[in-house]
Scaffold this motif. Structure first.
Motif, PDB file in Angstrom:
ATOM      1  N   ASP A   1      -6.200  78.143 -13.879  1.00  0.00           N
ATOM      2  CA  ASP A   1      -5.987  76.689 -13.990  1.00  0.00           C
ATOM      3  C   ASP A   1      -4.501  76.357 -14.083  1.00  0.00           C
ATOM      4  O   ASP A   1      -4.023  75.405 -13.458  1.00  0.00           O
ATOM      5  N   ALA A   2      -3.792  77.148 -14.865  1.00  0.00           N
ATOM      6  CA  ALA A   2      -2.351  76.911 -15.012  1.00  0.00           C
ATOM      7  C   ALA A   2      -1.632  77.096 -13.674  1.00  0.00           C
ATOM      8  O   ALA A   2      -0.734  76.324 -13.306  1.00  0.00           O
ATOM      9  N   LEU A   3      -2.041  78.140 -12.939  1.00  0.00           N
ATOM     10  CA  LEU A   3      -1.418  78.383 -11.634  1.00  0.00           C
ATOM     11  C   LEU A   3      -1.736  77.267 -10.650  1.00  0.00           C
ATOM     12  O   LEU A   3      -0.875  76.849  -9.844  1.00  0.00           O
ATOM     13  N   GLU A   4      -2.982  76.768 -10.673  1.00  0.00           N
ATOM     14  CA  GLU A   4      -3.355  75.661  -9.781  1.00  0.00           C
ATOM     15  C   GLU A   4      -2.548  74.402 -10.100  1.00  0.00           C
ATOM     16  O   GLU A   4      -2.093  73.692  -9.204  1.00  0.00           O
ATOM     17  N   LYS A   5      -2.396  74.145 -11.426  1.00  0.00           N
ATOM     18  CA  LYS A   5      -1.588  72.987 -11.804  1.00  0.00           C
ATOM     19  C   LYS A   5      -0.135  73.159 -11.368  1.00  0.00           C
ATOM     20  O   LYS A   5       0.501  72.211 -10.901  1.00  0.00           O
ATOM     21  N   ALA A   6       0.396  74.355 -11.531  1.00  0.00           N
ATOM     22  CA  ALA A   6       1.780  74.626 -11.098  1.00  0.00           C
ATOM     23  C   ALA A   6       1.903  74.471  -9.588  1.00  0.00           C
ATOM     24  O   ALA A   6       2.892  73.914  -9.077  1.00  0.00           O
ATOM     25  N   ALA A   7       0.882  74.966  -8.861  1.00  0.00           N
ATOM     26  CA  ALA A   7       0.899  74.826  -7.397  1.00  0.00           C
ATOM     27  C   ALA A   7       0.846  73.364  -6.983  1.00  0.00           C
ATOM     28  O   ALA A   7       1.517  72.928  -6.032  1.00  0.00           O
ATOM     29  N   GLU A   8       0.034  72.565  -7.724  1.00  0.00           N
ATOM     30  CA  GLU A   8      -0.057  71.128  -7.429  1.00  0.00           C
ATOM     31  C   GLU A   8       1.273  70.433  -7.667  1.00  0.00           C
ATOM     32  O   GLU A   8       1.718  69.592  -6.877  1.00  0.00           O
ATOM     33  N   ARG A   9       1.932  70.835  -8.789  1.00  0.00           N
ATOM     34  CA  ARG A   9       3.245  70.257  -9.053  1.00  0.00           C
ATOM     35  C   ARG A   9       4.249  70.640  -7.981  1.00  0.00           C
ATOM     36  O   ARG A   9       5.054  69.812  -7.528  1.00  0.00           O
ATOM     37  N   GLN A  10       4.227  71.890  -7.529  1.00  0.00           N
ATOM     38  CA  GLN A  10       5.105  72.332  -6.459  1.00  0.00           C
ATOM     39  C   GLN A  10       4.834  71.570  -5.171  1.00  0.00           C
ATOM     40  O   GLN A  10       5.749  71.179  -4.440  1.00  0.00           O
ATOM     41  N   LYS A  11       3.536  71.358  -4.907  1.00  0.00           N
ATOM     42  CA  LYS A  11       3.159  70.621  -3.696  1.00  0.00           C
ATOM     43  C   LYS A  11       3.706  69.189  -3.741  1.00  0.00           C
ATOM     44  O   LYS A  11       4.268  68.676  -2.764  1.00  0.00           O
ATOM     45  N   ASN A  12       3.526  68.535  -4.908  1.00  0.00           N
ATOM     46  CA  ASN A  12       4.041  67.174  -5.061  1.00  0.00           C
ATOM     47  C   ASN A  12       5.563  67.140  -4.936  1.00  0.00           C
ATOM     48  O   ASN A  12       6.137  66.219  -4.330  1.00  0.00           O
ATOM     49  N   HIS A  13       6.206  68.153  -5.519  1.00  0.00           N
ATOM     50  CA  HIS A  13       7.665  68.223  -5.427  1.00  0.00           C
ATOM     51  C   HIS A  13       8.115  68.404  -3.980  1.00  0.00           C
ATOM     52  O   HIS A  13       9.078  67.766  -3.528  1.00  0.00           O
ATOM     53  N   ILE A  14       7.408  69.261  -3.238  1.00  0.00           N
ATOM     54  CA  ILE A  14       7.749  69.496  -1.823  1.00  0.00           C
ATOM     55  C   ILE A  14       7.556  68.215  -1.011  1.00  0.00           C
ATOM     56  O   ILE A  14       8.386  67.858  -0.166  1.00  0.00           O
ATOM     57  N   GLN A  15       6.445  67.498  -1.270  1.00  0.00           N
ATOM     58  CA  GLN A  15       6.205  66.239  -0.569  1.00  0.00           C
ATOM     59  C   GLN A  15       7.308  65.224  -0.876  1.00  0.00           C
ATOM     60  O   GLN A  15       7.774  64.508   0.013  1.00  0.00           O
ATOM     61  N   SER A  16       7.715  65.183  -2.154  1.00  0.00           N
ATOM     62  CA  SER A  16       8.800  64.279  -2.539  1.00  0.00           C
ATOM     63  C   SER A  16      10.099  64.643  -1.829  1.00  0.00           C
ATOM     64  O   SER A  16      10.829  63.780  -1.334  1.00  0.00           O
ATOM     65  N   GLN A  17      10.385  65.949  -1.744  1.00  0.00           N
ATOM     66  CA  GLN A  17      11.586  66.398  -1.043  1.00  0.00           C
ATOM     67  C   GLN A  17      11.512  66.067   0.440  1.00  0.00           C
ATOM     68  O   GLN A  17      12.513  65.659   1.056  1.00  0.00           O
ATOM     69  N   GLU A  18      10.324  66.235   1.032  1.00  0.00           N
ATOM     70  CA  GLU A  18      10.158  65.898   2.449  1.00  0.00           C
ATOM     71  C   GLU A  18      10.387  64.416   2.703  1.00  0.00           C
ATOM     72  O   GLU A  18      11.009  64.029   3.694  1.00  0.00           O
ATOM     73  N   GLU A  19       9.867  63.551   1.822  1.00  0.00           N
ATOM     74  CA  GLU A  19      10.097  62.114   1.952  1.00  0.00           C
ATOM     75  C   GLU A  19      11.580  61.783   1.826  1.00  0.00           C
ATOM     76  O   GLU A  19      12.118  60.949   2.573  1.00  0.00           O
ATOM     77  N   THR A  20      12.227  62.467   0.856  1.00  0.00           N
ATOM     78  CA  THR A  20      13.668  62.249   0.687  1.00  0.00           C
ATOM     79  C   THR A  20      14.443  62.664   1.934  1.00  0.00           C
ATOM     80  O   THR A  20      15.346  61.956   2.400  1.00  0.00           O
ATOM     81  N   ILE A  21      14.068  63.823   2.488  1.00  0.00           N
ATOM     82  CA  ILE A  21      14.733  64.309   3.709  1.00  0.00           C
ATOM     83  C   ILE A  21      14.490  63.338   4.862  1.00  0.00           C
ATOM     84  O   ILE A  21      15.408  63.027   5.650  1.00  0.00           O
ATOM     85  N   LYS A  22      13.268  62.804   4.961  1.00  0.00           N
ATOM     86  CA  LYS A  22      12.949  61.841   6.024  1.00  0.00           C
ATOM     87  C   LYS A  22      13.800  60.582   5.887  1.00  0.00           C
ATOM     88  O   LYS A  22      14.350  60.073   6.872  1.00  0.00           O
ATOM     89  N   LEU A  23      13.917  60.075   4.646  1.00  0.00           N
ATOM     90  CA  LEU A  23      14.741  58.889   4.412  1.00  0.00           C
ATOM     91  C   LEU A  23      16.212  59.164   4.724  1.00  0.00           C
ATOM     92  O   LEU A  23      16.910  58.307   5.288  1.00  0.00           O
TER      93      LEU A  23
END
Length: 288
Positions: free
Chosen positions: A33-55
């Protein structure tokens, strides 16, 4: 009795092993569960970085377009400065020539005045026989017409010009807003047209007629539009399409110093045909 103890011990051992396995499984589940939550946070962080890069990319593209437009504007302003400098040099040259002519005329007038004054100022023998000469001197003084010195340039009675482009075949790399320089002058009565800048400056106030023609000699779908400009405002527009020639004629009122020239309004090919097929002319119809 011994068998019973053995069974009890075996049961306790199995229960302990089972409990240990359950604890291990629960720990493993917790870790997953902890790893899944960490993976979800990483995924959200990557999506945020991708949006930032797009902007950032969009911002870079906008800045690139803005920089390109500013560079184009700078080039246009530099071209305008060059044109204005040519006009200033031309006007200065004409002013010097006019001043030289005025000085020559003034020098000639001064010579005539000096000669007349020397003639009038000759000593006269005041005697009875020369009284008529004295009265004649006074008449000469009264009848002398002294020319006035003036540096004001007289406006020409006739103003007319006709100019074409001294380029064989196509004039290429035209841009929107570019002034068309008709550098082959066939005649320029009154000196109003400045071939170095493609600019007509009215030397006399009055009603003028201007005519503009433009020729294309290119493939399917090509077109160009030229504007006739008076003091920054559009007077008329000539349009040519494919293997065609367009023209326009207009009459307008000008004051001394008003400017008329031709510039590119728009084009999908950035070229026109030169020689005598593209021309610019104007004439003074009536003084005001």
């Amino acid at each position: 009795m011994t068998m019973l103890l053995y069974c009890i011990l075996l049961t306790l051992i199995q229960t302990s092993v089972f409990c240990h396995e359950i604890a291990s499984i629960e720990a493993l589940v917790t870790r997953i569960d902890a790893l899944e939550k960490a993976a979800e946070r990483q995924k959200n962080h990557i999506q945020s970085q991708e949006e930032t890069i797009k902007l950032l990319r969009i911002n870079d593209e906008q800045q690139g377009r803005t920089l390109f437009q500013q560079q184009r504007r700078i080039e246009e302003l530099e071209q305008t400065v060059k044109v204005q400098q040519k006009i200033i040099n031309d006007v200065i040259s004409r002013a010097k020539n006019a001043e030289s002519q005025v000085e020559t005329a003034d020098a000639a007038s001064d010579a005539v005045i000096k000669a007349n004054l020397e003639t009038v100022a000759k000593p006269v023998d005041v005697s009875e026989t020369n009284m008529s000469q004295i009265s004649g001197v006074e008449q000469i003084r009264k009848s002398l017409n002294f020319p006035r010195k003036s540096s004001t340039r007289q406006t020409p009675e006739t103003v007319a010009f006709h100019a074409t482009i001294d380029v064989q075949n196509h004039v290429t790399q035209l841009t929107q807003g570019q002034t068309i320089v008709f550098n082959s002058v066939h005649f320029n009565v009154g000196g109003g047209y400045h071939s170095s800048a493609g600019l007509f400056i009215a030397p006399s106030a009055g009603i003028y007629m201007f005519s503009l023609s433009v020729m294309l000699n290119t493939g399917t779908g090509s077109w160009i539009s030229l504007e006739l400009i008076k003091n920054g405002a559009v007077l008329a527009e000539a349009y040519a399409f494919q293997y065609d020639q367009g023209s326009v004629t207009v009459a307008t009122q000008l004051k001394i110093g008003d400017e008329v020239f031709v510039k590119v309004h728009a084009s999908n090919i950035g070229m026109l045909y030169g020689e005598t097929l593209t021309s610019f002319m104007g004439a003074l119809l009536m003084h005001l």
